[in-house]
Structures are given as C-alpha cells and as structure tokens.
Design an enzyme around this catalytic site. Structure first.
Site, PDB file in Angstrom:
ATOM      1  N   THR A 197     -26.220  -3.617  -6.196  1.00 10.97           N
ATOM      2  CA  THR A 197     -24.936  -4.311  -6.291  1.00 10.97           C
ATOM      3  C   THR A 197     -25.115  -5.818  -6.272  1.00 10.97           C
ATOM      4  OG1 THR A 197     -23.845  -2.481  -5.152  1.00 10.97           O
ATOM      5  CG2 THR A 197     -22.684  -4.586  -5.181  1.00 10.97           C
ATOM      6  N   CYS A 198     -25.902  -6.325  -5.346  1.00 10.39           N
ATOM      7  CA  CYS A 198     -25.993  -7.781  -5.166  1.00 10.39           C
ATOM      8  C   CYS A 198     -26.458  -8.471  -6.442  1.00 10.39           C
ATOM      9  CB  CYS A 198     -26.942  -8.100  -4.017  1.00 10.39           C
ATOM     10  SG  CYS A 198     -27.167  -9.867  -3.796  1.00 10.39           S
TER      11      CYS A 198
ATOM     12  N   ILE B  61     -13.580  -9.649  -2.157  1.00 11.01           N
ATOM     13  CA  ILE B  61     -13.720  -9.637  -3.614  1.00 11.01           C
ATOM     14  C   ILE B  61     -12.458 -10.167  -4.284  1.00 11.01           C
ATOM     15  CG2 ILE B  61     -14.046  -8.129  -5.623  1.00 11.01           C
ATOM     16  CD1 ILE B  61     -15.904  -6.412  -3.938  1.00 11.01           C
TER      17      ILE B  61
ATOM     18  N   ALA C 125     -19.807 -15.366   4.480  1.00  7.74           N
ATOM     19  CA  ALA C 125     -19.067 -16.358   3.697  1.00  7.74           C
ATOM     20  C   ALA C 125     -18.201 -15.657   2.681  1.00  7.74           C
ATOM     21  CB  ALA C 125     -20.042 -17.278   2.965  1.00  7.74           C
TER      22      ALA C 125
ATOM     23  N   HIS D 252     -23.709 -38.742   9.251  1.00  6.82           N
ATOM     24  CA  HIS D 252     -22.531 -39.414   8.731  1.00  6.82           C
ATOM     25  C   HIS D 252     -22.794 -40.000   7.355  1.00  6.82           C
ATOM     26  CE1 HIS D 252     -18.645 -41.330   9.133  1.00  6.82           C
ATOM     27  NE2 HIS D 252     -19.183 -42.467   8.707  1.00  6.82           N
TER      28      HIS D 252
HETATM   29  P1  NDP Z   1     -12.502  -5.597   1.724  1.00  7.26           P
HETATM   30  O1  NDP Z   1     -12.679  -4.499   2.694  1.00  7.26           O
HETATM   31  O2  NDP Z   1     -12.943  -6.951   2.063  1.00  7.26           O
HETATM   32  O3  NDP Z   1     -10.987  -5.669   1.274  1.00  7.26           O
HETATM   33  C1  NDP Z   1     -10.336  -4.530   0.809  1.00  7.26           C
HETATM   34  C2  NDP Z   1      -8.932  -4.911   0.397  1.00  7.26           C
HETATM   35  O4  NDP Z   1      -8.336  -3.787  -0.218  1.00  7.26           O
HETATM   36  C3  NDP Z   1      -8.043  -5.309   1.544  1.00  7.26           C
HETATM   37  O5  NDP Z   1      -7.153  -6.293   1.107  1.00  7.26           O
HETATM   38  C4  NDP Z   1      -7.296  -4.002   1.829  1.00  7.26           C
HETATM   39  O6  NDP Z   1      -6.040  -4.197   2.391  1.00  7.26           O
HETATM   40  C5  NDP Z   1      -7.120  -3.468   0.449  1.00  7.26           C
HETATM   41  N1  NDP Z   1      -6.935  -2.039   0.359  1.00  7.26           N
HETATM   42  C6  NDP Z   1      -7.743  -1.060   0.808  1.00  7.26           C
HETATM   43  N2  NDP Z   1      -7.252   0.148   0.499  1.00  7.26           N
HETATM   44  C7  NDP Z   1      -6.089  -0.079  -0.163  1.00  7.26           C
HETATM   45  C8  NDP Z   1      -5.122   0.768  -0.740  1.00  7.26           C
HETATM   46  N3  NDP Z   1      -5.239   2.093  -0.700  1.00  7.26           N
HETATM   47  N4  NDP Z   1      -4.057   0.205  -1.352  1.00  7.26           N
HETATM   48  C9  NDP Z   1      -3.936  -1.127  -1.399  1.00  7.26           C
HETATM   49  N5  NDP Z   1      -4.821  -1.992  -0.869  1.00  7.26           N
HETATM   50  C10 NDP Z   1      -5.895  -1.463  -0.256  1.00  7.26           C
HETATM   51  O7  NDP Z   1     -13.207  -5.039   0.402  1.00  7.26           O
HETATM   52  P2  NDP Z   1     -13.719  -5.755  -0.915  1.00  7.26           P
HETATM   53  O8  NDP Z   1     -13.589  -4.718  -1.961  1.00  7.26           O
HETATM   54  O9  NDP Z   1     -13.096  -7.072  -1.130  1.00  7.26           O
HETATM   55  O10 NDP Z   1     -15.245  -5.990  -0.584  1.00  7.26           O
HETATM   56  C11 NDP Z   1     -16.043  -4.908  -0.089  1.00  7.26           C
HETATM   57  C12 NDP Z   1     -17.086  -5.405   0.863  1.00  7.26           C
HETATM   58  O11 NDP Z   1     -18.119  -6.028   0.128  1.00  7.26           O
HETATM   59  C13 NDP Z   1     -16.592  -6.493   1.830  1.00  7.26           C
HETATM   60  O12 NDP Z   1     -15.984  -5.959   2.958  1.00  7.26           O
HETATM   61  C14 NDP Z   1     -17.883  -7.189   2.164  1.00  7.26           C
HETATM   62  O13 NDP Z   1     -18.525  -6.486   3.191  1.00  7.26           O
HETATM   63  C15 NDP Z   1     -18.663  -7.089   0.878  1.00  7.26           C
HETATM   64  N6  NDP Z   1     -18.551  -8.339   0.104  1.00  7.26           N
HETATM   65  C16 NDP Z   1     -19.093  -9.481   0.602  1.00  7.26           C
HETATM   66  C17 NDP Z   1     -19.000 -10.655  -0.087  1.00  7.26           C
HETATM   67  C18 NDP Z   1     -19.592 -11.887   0.480  1.00  7.26           C
HETATM   68  O14 NDP Z   1     -20.425 -11.791   1.370  1.00  7.26           O
HETATM   69  N7  NDP Z   1     -19.199 -13.070   0.025  1.00  7.26           N
HETATM   70  C19 NDP Z   1     -18.346 -10.727  -1.382  1.00  7.26           C
HETATM   71  C20 NDP Z   1     -17.794  -9.493  -1.809  1.00  7.26           C
HETATM   72  C21 NDP Z   1     -17.902  -8.338  -1.085  1.00  7.26           C
HETATM   73  P3  NDP Z   1      -5.824  -4.432   3.974  1.00  7.26           P
HETATM   74  O15 NDP Z   1      -6.308  -5.809   4.279  1.00  7.26           O
HETATM   75  O16 NDP Z   1      -4.346  -4.288   4.122  1.00  7.26           O
HETATM   76  O17 NDP Z   1      -6.600  -3.354   4.649  1.00  7.26           O
END
Ligand code: NDP
Length: 457
Positions: free
Chosen positions: A42-43, A178, A340, A435
């Site tokens: 994935t990364c 994401i 981050a 600074h």
């Molecule tokens: P996240 O867990 O960060 O976010 C998931 C989002 O989807 C939340 O807004 C959640 O809502 C929403 N959601 C989940 N289920 C539903 C549903 N059934 N209906 C509507 N909304 C829903 O997942 P991501 O996909 O953004 O990323 C996955 C993981 O990948 C991250 O947690 C992280 O660990 C990793 N990642 C790290 C990055 C980095 O280091 N910069 C970059 C990208 C990914 P709610 O908040 O209400 O639960």
C-alpha cells in the site's frame, strides 16, 4: 532432508513483509515471499508515496500564488495532470525495483501469485503446495466502501492516484486521514471539492484544537465541508455523477471518492479453516511477538489493525525477524507513535490529545499558540497554524504535542523523540529556539491556557 520447503513463507511484499523477509533472509533463513501484485504494498504503490508526491504537486499552485507577494510576476500557468501521473508512476517503478532487489539480495524467493493457507505449515500458490516452518501474514488492508446504492460508480484512494484526468468536481466521503489528504490535493489542483462525513468534525480521534484549526484552514482554501451528511445514493448523469444527500439535496460531480476506512485483507486466505483467530473487523489477533492463535503463523502490519502506519508495520516486521531468526527478542512499543496527516496545511501529532490527557492525568497544563507562517507575511495567503503542548501538571512531563501548519510532520518527528524520552515542559523551556522558525514556538510557549475538558469521542 529439511522437514519443510522453507523456513519462512511471507504472504505480502509490502513494507512490513519485505522488512521481515529480507532480515530473516539475511539471518540465514530460507524465505519465500508470495505477492499477487508488484512488490511495494500500500505505502509504495497505493498510499503514502504516490499520495505525498501529489501533495507536493498540488502545493506548487499555492507557491506560485505566494510568489507574487515577493515580487515575482508569474504569467498564466497550467498543469499537465497526465504528465504528473506518468512521472509519479516512473518513481513507483523505481521503488518497486528497489524492493525487489532488497528481497533478491537477501536470498528470498519471490513468487508472483495469491497465497492461501492450507494448514499451519502449508500455503497454496499457483496450484502448488509449499511448506514452511513459519508463515508470516503481511497482506495489509484494502479500502472499505459502505453498501450505498451506486457505490460501484465511485472510486477509492486506489483509483484517485491513477485518474487519467483531474476531475473538475469531486465529492469525497469520509473525514479521516485519506479524505482530508485527498481533499487538499484536489483543491490545490483546482478541483471543486465537497467533503461529506457523518461526524460533526473532521479527523475523529485527533486533538480538538487540531480538528478545529484544520477545519478552518480547509474552509479558507475553498473546500466545502459537509458535516453530518452522507450520500444516500449515487447515479450516473449525462456528464458525470449525481449524489443524493442525506439532507435531501444533491451534488453533481465528475468523481465520487469513498475514503471511509480500510479493512484487513483477510478474506479468502484460508485463515479460518487453518484455525487462525480474527477479531470482529476481520483483523488477525496477535500477541506482543506478532504471533497469531497458531504457533507457526505470525502477522504484522495493517492486517493486524494495531496502528495502521508504514513505520509501525516495518517495526513489527523487524521485531519478528530479530526475535525468531536472530535470537534477539524484540517487541514493538505502540505508545506515543508520532503521525502526520498530509493535509494542506499538514498536521503532526505525538502522544495524547487534551481530552485523553485530562482523562488519564486529571490535572494537566495546556499551552497553545496560533501562528501565521513568516513565509506568508508578504503574501495574501491567509493560512494560519497551531502549536500545542500538553503536560501532566504533577510531573511536568509533556504527554502530547500537536501542530497544524507548514512542515508540521517534519517538526513533530523531532518533538516525538523528546516526548518518547519523557521530556518535561521545563526541558522544552530550557532548549534554545532556532530563530526565525515555526518550530521555535515549541520551546517558547509560556502562558497556560485553561484546559478545555472535552470528553474524548
Ligand atoms: P480513517 O479511519 O482515518 O477514517 C475513516 C473515515 O470513514 C472516518 O471519517 C469515518 O467516520 C468514516 N466512515 C467509516 N465507516 C463509515 C461508514 N459506514 N459510513 C460513512 N463514513 C464512514 O480511515 P482512512 O480510510 O482515512 O485511512 C485508513 C488508515 O490508513 C488511517 O486510519 C491511517 O491509519 C492510515 N493512513 C495514514 C496516513 C498517514 O499516515 N498520513 C494517510 C492515509 C491513511 P467517523 O469519523 O464518523 O468514524
């Protein structure tokens, strides 16, 4: 004659699987790595690397606009989306090559195909049965898309990194890492971005000040945030897609992207039949040595849903290889992992949020500074940032550090070392600032802000 074909068979050549396999190979183990896609995971192929390249790509638009404040006269500029995607793909090819040579140089056999567990020591791939003393599951995760009518018309981050042309209008569903990262990318390239999410604020789980600050900055950049609102159905129109929203209105877009979390890639791997335990989310349950419920089967990275970050998967793979193949027991400490969000502006964070710190320590000291990056003082760029330190009042120990703003991920990486070492606020205070930088704010914050006792969500 050896009892098994291999000492180790690894399923998945992502960051974690490659680290574990090449170290194991280097320690003398006979290793096979099975991967159905290209090496990189994935990364490298569908996440951190291409995403960050596109964050850089989009940022030039802001930089060019800011240059006018410094006297640069820049004519009309245009962007060649296809050229950027092609350049990005060339870089991914290079990285894939590096991963392959790392494995080859460590003597690992790389097998292209989909591996399935047959039993505790046997894997089937391309119709062949291979045996190993140990099996390492490092198959990662995959975007989860909720069951919404029309979801099949939508894309995920996988496809968003491969689009043949930039969507002029995009709807992004979700408010996690994401979703906010891609909202920033498409906004920077000039797309009209609507972000829909069920929560009342973006980035659940992050510090409230971080959430509010980023929300304000994204709004200033023109991203349309729609809290408490989700698609009810999506339909095709003559020139794109129409999203019917839970608030009764509609949005028209060229692409709809779901960023609603990721699920462990455990389906159809033969895991249940082989007796490997999973939790309700389909993630493999492991002990501190990354061992599953079967003594010969281990799992690392996103498939275990501990902390789904590349450096964590790499650390878990490293610890596994050291423990098993170098007689050096190592386990990964999952506390205070810095992370981050490459939003625009980016977020860097380590340790506890204010709500978590208040719940854990009761009496806390909170220091907050809002700032306007010096780079923007001559420009019309209204972007502002935030820095925040949270200390346990009794010991003075800094238990959380958060930043929104230019270079936040780079800055928090260093602050993370201090937090991991148990530095106190007094240690921060007696460190000279550099600074003029934004980072110096972390060693010059003197006024406490009364804690805002918000319950952790
Ligand atoms: P996240 O867990 O960060 O976010 C998931 C989002 O989807 C939340 O807004 C959640 O809502 C929403 N959601 C989940 N289920 C539903 C549903 N059934 N209906 C509507 N909304 C829903 O997942 P991501 O996909 O953004 O990323 C996955 C993981 O990948 C991250 O947690 C992280 O660990 C990793 N990642 C790290 C990055 C980095 O280091 N910069 C970059 C990208 C990914 P709610 O908040 O209400 O639960």
């Amino acid at each position: 004659m050896a009892a098994y074909d291999y000492d180790l068979i690894t399923l998945g050549a992502g960051s974690g699987g490659v680290r574990a396999s090449r170290l194991a190979g280097g320690f003398g183990a006979k290793v096979a790595v099975i991967e159905e896609d290209r090496a990189g995971g994935t990364c490298v192929l569908r996440g951190c690397v291409p995403k960050k390249l596109m964050v850089y790509g989009g940022h030039f638009a802001h930089d060019v606009a800011d240059a006018a404040g410094y006297g640069w006269q820049v004519g009309d500029i245009s962007h060649d989306w296809a050229a950027m995607i092609a350049a990005k793909n060339t870089e991914l090819d290079r990285l894939h090559g590096i991963y392959m040579s790392l494995l080859n140089n460590a003597g690992c056999t790389v097998i292209n195909g989909r591996g399935r567990l047959i039993d505790a020591h046997t894997v089937e791939v391309n119709g062949q049965h291979l045996t190993a003393e140990r099996i390492l599951i490092a198959v990662g995760g995959w975007p989860f898309v909720p069951d919404v009518p029309g979801a099949e018309l939508c894309i995920t981050s996988n496809e968003a990194l491969e689009l043949g042309q930039r969507p002029a209008r995009i709807v992004i569903v979700g408010s996690g890492f994401i979703a906010v990262e891609f909202a920033g990318i498409f906004n920077a390239f000039g797309s009209e971005v609507h972000q829909l999410y069920r929560a009342d604020q973006i980035l659940r789980g992050f510090d409230e000040d971080v959430r509010e600050t980023l929300n304000a900055e994204m709004t200033k950049k023109g991203i349309h945030l729609h809290p408490g609102c989700l698609p009810e159905r999506i339909e095709k129109t003559v020139d794109g897609l129409r999203v019917h929203l839970s608030n009764g209105s509609t949005l028209d877009a060229d692409q709809v992207m779901y960023a609603t979390g990721r699920a462990p890639n455990t389906a159809d791997l033969g895991l249940e039949a082989a007796g490997v335990s999973m939790n309700a989310k389909g993630a493999l349950t492991v002990d501190q040595w990354s061992k599953t419920s079967l003594d010969s089967v281990y799992a690392i990275g996103d498939v275990t849903d501990r902390i789904n970050l590349t450096p964590v998967a790499i650390a878990e793979g490293h610890a596994f290889a050291e423990t098993i193949y170098n007689h050096n027991p190592m386990s990964v400490d999952h506390d205070d992992v810095p992370s981050a969000v490459f939003s625009q502006p980016p977020v860097g964070t380590v340790g506890l949020t204010e709500a978590e710190a208040a719940a854990k320590y009761g009496d806390i000291d909170v220091y907050v500074a809002g700032f306007r990056p010096m780079k923007y003082t001559l420009t019309e760029n209204p972007e502002r940032g935030l820095q925040k330190l949270i200390a346990d009042a009794a010991s003075g120990r800094v238990v959380g550090a958060h930043m929104v703003g230019v270079d936040a991920p780079e800055i928090i990486q260093g602050v993370g070392i201090a937090v991991r070492m148990g530095a106190t606020k007094a240690d921060f205070d007696r460190t000279m600032g550099i600074h003029p930088t934004a980072a110096e704010e972390f060693v010059t914050m003197r006024s406490k802000r009364p804690p805002v006792a918000k319950a952790a969500e």
